[in-house]
Structures are given as C-alpha cells and as structure tokens.
Design a protein around this motif. Structure first.
Motif, PDB file in Angstrom:
ATOM      1  N   UNK A   1      53.972  53.903  26.623  1.00 24.22           N
ATOM      2  CA  UNK A   1      53.640  53.355  25.510  1.00 24.22           C
ATOM      3  C   UNK A   1      54.820  52.748  24.610  1.00 24.22           C
ATOM      4  N   UNK A   2      54.876  51.533  24.390  1.00 21.05           N
ATOM      5  CA  UNK A   2      55.942  50.883  23.601  1.00 21.05           C
ATOM      6  C   UNK A   2      55.509  50.657  22.136  1.00 21.05           C
ATOM      7  N   UNK A   3      55.383  51.774  21.320  1.00 16.59           N
ATOM      8  CA  UNK A   3      54.924  51.930  20.152  1.00 16.59           C
ATOM      9  C   UNK A   3      55.554  50.583  19.030  1.00 16.59           C
ATOM     10  N   UNK A   4      56.762  50.870  19.125  1.00 18.47           N
ATOM     11  CA  UNK A   4      57.431  49.876  18.194  1.00 18.47           C
ATOM     12  C   UNK A   4      57.736  48.425  18.586  1.00 18.47           C
ATOM     13  N   UNK A   5      57.409  48.317  20.014  1.00 16.91           N
ATOM     14  CA  UNK A   5      57.410  46.935  20.702  1.00 16.91           C
ATOM     15  C   UNK A   5      58.918  46.645  21.050  1.00 16.91           C
ATOM     16  N   UNK A   6      59.782  47.517  20.687  1.00 16.52           N
ATOM     17  CA  UNK A   6      61.273  47.041  20.989  1.00 16.52           C
ATOM     18  C   UNK A   6      61.542  47.005  22.374  1.00 16.52           C
ATOM     19  N   UNK A   7      61.096  47.735  23.425  1.00 18.28           N
ATOM     20  CA  UNK A   7      61.116  47.416  24.698  1.00 18.28           C
ATOM     21  C   UNK A   7      60.577  46.089  24.970  1.00 18.28           C
ATOM     22  N   UNK A   8      59.488  45.423  24.500  1.00 10.41           N
ATOM     23  CA  UNK A   8      59.006  44.127  25.021  1.00 10.41           C
ATOM     24  C   UNK A   8      60.168  43.180  24.380  1.00 10.41           C
ATOM     25  N   UNK A   9      60.528  43.561  23.314  1.00 10.85           N
ATOM     26  CA  UNK A   9      61.518  42.587  22.688  1.00 10.85           C
ATOM     27  C   UNK A   9      63.009  42.476  23.792  1.00 10.85           C
ATOM     28  N   UNK A  10      63.377  43.770  24.096  1.00 13.41           N
ATOM     29  CA  UNK A  10      64.510  43.799  24.947  1.00 13.41           C
ATOM     30  C   UNK A  10      64.207  43.094  26.277  1.00 13.41           C
ATOM     31  N   UNK A  11      63.219  43.315  26.825  1.00 19.26           N
ATOM     32  CA  UNK A  11      62.924  42.630  28.038  1.00 19.26           C
ATOM     33  C   UNK A  11      62.423  40.968  27.815  1.00 19.26           C
ATOM     34  N   UNK A  12      62.246  40.601  26.519  1.00 20.58           N
ATOM     35  CA  UNK A  12      61.697  39.462  26.393  1.00 20.58           C
ATOM     36  C   UNK A  12      60.484  38.956  27.086  1.00 20.58           C
ATOM     37  N   UNK A  13      59.736  40.119  27.151  1.00 17.04           N
ATOM     38  CA  UNK A  13      58.316  40.082  27.623  1.00 17.04           C
ATOM     39  C   UNK A  13      57.488  39.146  26.583  1.00 17.04           C
ATOM     40  N   UNK A  14      56.551  38.408  27.180  1.00 22.65           N
ATOM     41  CA  UNK A  14      55.544  37.407  26.567  1.00 22.65           C
ATOM     42  C   UNK A  14      54.156  37.824  27.093  1.00 22.65           C
TER      43      UNK A  14
END
Length: 185
Positions: free
Chosen positions: A108-121
């Motif tokens: 669970x990526x609560x802060x959404x930082x990991x999605x940003x780091x991976x440039x996930x869309x």
C-alpha cells in the motif's frame, strides 16, 4: 471506464526504492531490495476495483507463479486515494490478494510517492527490472482489453521476462499498458 495509457518510464531507469506496508501481513514493511528477484523483478501497479485489473489478474497470478521459481520477483502496489475510493482500502487489498491467490506482496502506497517515483499512470501498469535493477520493459501485459475479444496470453510481459532470464535482447518498441487512471489525492 477510463482508458489511461502508461507514461513509459525511460528504459535503463534504476528501480526506485521504497518502504511500504504489505497488506498481506499486519506488521511487515518491504523495500524493493527486500523483494527483488535474483534474475529480475516485476513491479505492477494495480488496485482492487479497476475493470482492467479484474480482466488481467488471473493471468498476472499465473505469470507470477510460472516465473517466481525461475528467480523473478513480483511486487504489486496500490497507490489509489482510499478516501475517495474506499474500495481500494488496505483491508480490502488483503481480501483481494487472498481471493486471487497472490503468492507475492501487495503493498500500500499511502502517500502515492512510489507511484510518482515510477511515473505510474494507470492500473495495471507493469515494470520489469533486470538483475542490476535497470528497467528493461514497461507497458502492457498483452493486447487483450475488457470487451475486445482478444484472449489473455501475457505475451508481451512473458516475452520480456524470458529475455531477462535467458539473456536475450528485449525489443525496445513496447506498447503502453491501458487501464484506469491512478486515483490521485
């Protein structure tokens, strides 16, 4: 149903590190380094409610089961905003993982930082890193989409994983995944 494509992080990017809670365990946090495979690692961004994820999840689990024994690590991450999308809450992630027989962590990526780091869309969004943690594939599972009549095969991701395992050249012309957009806060 949104149809958001992958952003296509540049090939050769080193896997961004993270430290996230595994919803399959009440007290366990993992980093990329903790979970990476000996030969390579698939990081996939998914969520519980997306119809695109529901369409592919059985094949994803089959691929994970086929390749984990060959040294490929699998890491699923959900980064959706659970305030506005409560169906993606961590306790429901646990249920989703159990119902779909995940043998890999669902973080669970609560802060959404990991999605940003991976440039996930979007969900699903697939990333394959080699044994040096360099990105060698990002994009779609295969050409199948909900309602298009093309059977699931996992051919694009399987081909890339085979390239990592057998030290083959992986075609750099890769098709983006397509799915629901990540639900940003």
């Amino acid at each position: 149903m949104a149809r958001t494509p992958s952003n296509m992080l540049p090939l050769g990017t080193i896997a961004p590190e993270f430290y996230l809670k595994d919803t399959n365990s009440s007290d366990t946090f993992y980093s990329f380094s903790d979970l990476k495979g000996e030969k390579g690692t698939v990081v996939l961004f998914i969520c519980n409610h997306c119809p695109f994820v529901h369409h592919v999840i059985e094949e994803v689990v089959r691929i994970a089961n086929d390749y984990r024994v060959q040294g490929i690590g699998f890491i699923a991450i959900s980064s959706n905003d659970v305030v506005n999308y409560p169906q993606d809450a961590p306790e429901l992630m646990t249920e989703f993982a159990f119902e779909n027989k995940f043998e890999f962590p669902y973080l669970y990526d609560e802060t959404q930082q990991v999605a940003r780091d991976y440039d996930a869309a979007c969900t699903p969004d697939f990333y394959l890193f080699d044994n040096l943690n360099k990105l060698v594939y990002r994009g779609q599972l295969d050409d199948s989409r909900p309602g298009n009549g093309i059977p699931l095969s996992g051919s694009d991701l399987r081909g890339a994983i085979d390239g990592v395992i057998y030290n083959r050249v992986i075609n750099p012309n890769q098709k983006p995944s397509l799915g629901c957009n990540i639900k940003w806060k």
